[in-house]
Design a protein around this motif. Structure first.
Motif, short mmCIF file in Angstrom:
data_model
loop_
_atom_site.label_atom_id
_atom_site.label_comp_id
_atom_site.label_asym_id
_atom_site.label_seq_id
_atom_site.Cartn_x
_atom_site.Cartn_y
_atom_site.Cartn_z
N THR A 214 0.83 -1.20 0.00
CA THR A 214 0.00 0.00 0.00
C THR A 214 0.87 1.25 0.00
OG1 THR A 214 -0.10 0.00 2.42
CG2 THR A 214 -1.89 -1.13 1.25
N ALA A 215 0.30 2.32 -0.55
CA ALA A 215 0.92 3.64 -0.46
C ALA A 215 -0.12 4.59 0.11
CB ALA A 215 1.36 4.12 -1.85
N ARG A 216 0.25 5.26 1.18
CA ARG A 216 -0.66 6.20 1.85
C ARG A 216 -0.04 7.58 1.94
NH1 ARG A 216 -5.03 3.83 4.42
NH2 ARG A 216 -4.92 1.55 4.52
N THR A 217 -0.91 8.59 1.94
CA THR A 217 -0.47 9.96 2.16
C THR A 217 -0.15 10.12 3.65
OG1 THR A 217 -2.69 10.71 2.61
CG2 THR A 217 -1.95 10.80 0.31
N PRO A 218 0.51 11.24 4.03
CA PRO A 218 0.82 11.44 5.45
C PRO A 218 -0.43 11.45 6.34
CG PRO A 218 2.14 12.91 4.12
CD PRO A 218 1.16 12.26 3.17
N ASP A 219 -1.59 11.82 5.79
CA ASP A 219 -2.81 11.77 6.63
C ASP A 219 -3.54 10.44 6.54
OD1 ASP A 219 -3.91 11.97 4.15
OD2 ASP A 219 -4.95 13.88 4.49
N GLY A 220 -2.89 9.45 5.93
CA GLY A 220 -3.43 8.09 5.99
C GLY A 220 -4.30 7.68 4.83
N GLU A 221 -4.52 8.56 3.85
CA GLU A 221 -5.37 8.18 2.71
C GLU A 221 -4.67 7.12 1.86
OE1 GLU A 221 -6.27 11.42 0.09
OE2 GLU A 221 -7.11 10.10 -1.44
N LEU A 222 -5.40 6.05 1.57
CA LEU A 222 -4.85 5.01 0.69
C LEU A 222 -4.92 5.53 -0.75
CD1 LEU A 222 -3.82 2.06 0.41
CD2 LEU A 222 -6.20 1.42 -0.04
N VAL A 223 -3.76 5.70 -1.39
CA VAL A 223 -3.74 6.24 -2.75
C VAL A 223 -3.18 5.26 -3.77
CG1 VAL A 223 -3.70 8.67 -2.08
CG2 VAL A 223 -1.54 7.42 -2.29
N GLY A 224 -2.55 4.17 -3.30
CA GLY A 224 -2.00 3.20 -4.24
C GLY A 224 -1.89 1.83 -3.62
N CYS A 225 -1.92 0.81 -4.47
CA CYS A 225 -1.72 -0.56 -3.98
C CYS A 225 -1.22 -1.42 -5.14
CB CYS A 225 -2.99 -1.15 -3.40
SG CYS A 225 -4.28 -1.49 -4.61
N CYS A 226 -0.64 -2.55 -4.77
CA CYS A 226 -0.26 -3.56 -5.75
C CYS A 226 -0.08 -4.89 -5.03
CB CYS A 226 1.03 -3.19 -6.48
SG CYS A 226 2.48 -3.12 -5.41
N GLU A 227 -0.11 -5.93 -5.83
CA GLU A 227 0.12 -7.29 -5.33
C GLU A 227 1.55 -7.68 -5.68
OE1 GLU A 227 -1.96 -9.87 -7.92
OE2 GLU A 227 -1.57 -11.67 -6.78
N LEU A 228 2.24 -8.33 -4.75
CA LEU A 228 3.58 -8.85 -5.03
C LEU A 228 3.63 -10.29 -4.53
CD1 LEU A 228 6.48 -8.19 -6.06
CD2 LEU A 228 7.06 -7.67 -3.68
N VAL A 229 3.97 -11.21 -5.43
CA VAL A 229 4.06 -12.62 -5.07
C VAL A 229 5.51 -13.07 -5.26
CG1 VAL A 229 3.21 -14.96 -5.49
CG2 VAL A 229 1.69 -13.00 -5.85
N LEU A 230 6.08 -13.59 -4.17
CA LEU A 230 7.47 -14.04 -4.19
C LEU A 230 7.51 -15.55 -4.09
CD1 LEU A 230 8.83 -11.40 -1.63
CD2 LEU A 230 9.08 -11.35 -4.13
N SER A 231 8.18 -16.20 -5.02
CA SER A 231 8.36 -17.66 -4.95
C SER A 231 9.81 -17.97 -5.26
CB SER A 231 7.50 -18.40 -5.96
OG SER A 231 6.53 -17.60 -6.54
N ALA A 232 10.39 -18.83 -4.42
CA ALA A 232 11.81 -19.18 -4.57
C ALA A 232 12.07 -19.73 -5.97
CB ALA A 232 12.21 -20.21 -3.52
N GLY A 233 13.11 -19.19 -6.61
CA GLY A 233 13.53 -19.71 -7.90
C GLY A 233 12.68 -19.29 -9.07
N ALA A 234 11.71 -18.39 -8.83
CA ALA A 234 10.85 -17.93 -9.93
C ALA A 234 10.82 -16.40 -9.93
CB ALA A 234 9.43 -18.47 -9.74
#
Ligand SMILES: CC(C)(COP(=O)(O)OP(=O)(O)OC[C@H]1O[C@@H](n2cnc3c(N)ncnc32)[C@H](O)[C@@H]1OP(=O)(O)O)[C@@H](O)C(=O)NCCC(=O)NCCS
Length: 185
Positions: free
Chosen positions: A66-86
């Protein structure tokens, strides 16, 4: 607000509804047209549901950043999937339509790449609908190139809606990682 004042975090189960609202607003419907790129002309569904977001938060190896502004507003998001060897998988990338074109997206992508590199991934991969040349060009400027692989579009998995054309398909894009990618471009 400048992008330098963003706070990055990792979503918990308490943030499912907030993330869901952000993703839907960025990808679909009239709200998404306030941004510079949208899937509203390709798909008329809800993009993802609450259990889908919850699974991306709770599945081992998967996280929602997540990415939030200093006052806590959610302004961005993304999914990240980590798998060994891929390659790391990057998806569900969204910036609030009224906050786009202010470098939030590139900062969040660079943050995800840095996390992937730190976890030992040597590349990041994503899938993008092949008709979306504006966002494919944006990713190219961030170092992502098509691998040549094309995957079928999951028409049967749409959430409460329908596709607006029958020739959708995913291109796989990949960027090799060479150490930390933090810093943004
Ligand atoms: C993709 C997304 C996350 C980018 O977030 P953002 O905060 O706007 O990104 P940035 O501010 O870092 O970059 C803005 C870019 O848009 C470009 N841009 C602005 N208006 C544009 C337009 N009309 N057409 C094409 N590009 C445009 C800018 O030139 C800039 O790119 P550049 O610096 O390489 O030139 C955001 O647009 C979004 O949420 N889109 C809807 C969901 C989506 O499509 N997700 C990705 C699915 S693969």
């Amino acid at each position: 607000m400048t992008e330098d004042r963003l706070a990055f975090g990792t979503a918990t189960a308490d943030e499912v509804e907030e993330v869901l609202a952000l993703v839907r607003s960025a990808y679909r419907g009239e709200a998404s047209r306030a941004g510079w790129t949208t899937e509203a002309d390709l798909l008329d569904d809800e993009r993802i549901d609450a259990p889908g977001v919850a699974a991306k938060i709770s599945t081992p190896g998967s996280s929602v950043l997540t990415a939030r502004t200093p006052d806590g507003e959610l302004v961005g998001c993304c999914e990240l999937v980590l798998s060994a060897g891929a390659p790391a998988y990057f998806g569900m990338f969204a910036v609030s339509p009224t906050r786009q074109n202010a470098r939030i997206g590139r900062r969040l992508l660079a943050h995800a790449e840095a996390l992937a590199a730190g976890a030992g991934a040597d590349a990041v991969e994503m899938t993008v609908i092949r008709q979306r040349t504006d966002i494919i060009d944006w990713y190219a400027r961030r170092g992502y190139a098509p691998t040549g692989e094309v995957r079928p579009f999951p028409y049967a998995e749409l959430v409460n809606g329908r596709a607006l054309r029958d020739d959708l398909a995913f291109l796989v894009l990949r960027k090799p990682l060479h150490g930390s990618a933090e810093g943004g471009r």
